[in-house]
Design an enzyme around this catalytic site. Sequence first.
Site, PDB file in Angstrom:
ATOM      1  CB  THR A   7      -0.939   0.008   1.219  1.00  0.00           C
ATOM      2  OG1 THR A   7      -1.759  -1.165   1.175  1.00  0.00           O
ATOM      3  CG2 THR A   7      -1.831   1.242   1.219  1.00  0.00           C
ATOM      4  CB  VAL A  19       3.382   6.615   1.640  1.00  0.00           C
ATOM      5  CG1 VAL A  19       3.488   8.083   2.040  1.00  0.00           C
ATOM      6  CG2 VAL A  19       3.206   5.748   2.880  1.00  0.00           C
ATOM      7  CB  ILE A  56       4.439   0.975   4.278  1.00  0.00           C
ATOM      8  CG1 ILE A  56       3.351   0.673   5.310  1.00  0.00           C
ATOM      9  CG2 ILE A  56       4.440   2.456   3.915  1.00  0.00           C
ATOM     10  CD1 ILE A  56       1.941   1.047   4.880  1.00  0.00           C
ATOM     11  CE  LYS A  57       5.147   0.022  -5.223  1.00  0.00           C
ATOM     12  NZ  LYS A  57       4.195  -0.443  -6.258  1.00  0.00           N
ATOM     13  CG  LEU A  58       7.886   4.256   2.351  1.00  0.00           C
ATOM     14  CD1 LEU A  58       8.916   4.149   3.467  1.00  0.00           C
ATOM     15  CD2 LEU A  58       6.887   5.352   2.655  1.00  0.00           C
TER      16      LEU A  58
END
Length: 263
Positions: free
Chosen positions: A31, A33, A67-69
């Site tokens: 998911t 950011v 968490i995709k950054l």
Amino acid sequence: SEEEQIKNACDKLFVLFGAEILKRIPGRVSTEVDARLSFDKEGMIQRARRLIDLYKEAGIGKDRILIKLSSTWEGIQAGKVLEAEYGIHCNMTLLFSFAQAVACAEAGVTLISPFVGRILDWYVANGDKKTYEASEDPGVKSVTKIYNYYKKFGYKTIVMGASFRNTGEIKALTGCDYLTISPKLLAELSKEYVKLTPTLSVKEAQACELEKIHLDEKAFRWHHNEDQMAVEKLSEGIRKFAADAIKLERMLKVDVISRCHLS
């Protein structure tokens, strides 16, 4: 405020999509950011923690979430904090340079997803050579070097090759930790009846002649800046992801306004 409502709606929408996907798969879902926070370390940390809280409310533990950054310096440092202080697993995206890969490994993030096809796209668009054998594909060579470096020096960060343009790239990276493959290319591979021998392995990686390096912020920015392709593709990727976020917000805003009129 309306702005806060839209931001909250976007986060909730991402989590609802993620929750539906997790009903159908045994692993994890990424998911993302908001890309507009790509240069805001604290903003990314705050947004990531909120997404994890929303997943918790939906009954989904953080072990099933990545968490995709963006792999900016700020994004990598946000990933370091999220992993070490909050136990939140991170997937570093828009990764094009070796400097980005080294910094991610040193930050101890869970996973990186280097973009094989987008690297090839840049070289085709900016050079005289328009076709490459799989072993000479610039994207394949980039991921191969990253994989070998990680395995030689014992980094735990997972290498997940992404953004493939053809099955040749996929086969040339057989043995990589993970590969994310589109339905179209999976269908093409399913029609091939050949035995694949892994081209990447821990044993061969450990025999490679690679020197271990350390990158602080100054060194990272310099080495990344020296790679024209990586600078341009990272910048382009952030802009495109941000444009998609704005498009989604506009759609949600129209929906909110419509509901207000109806009520």
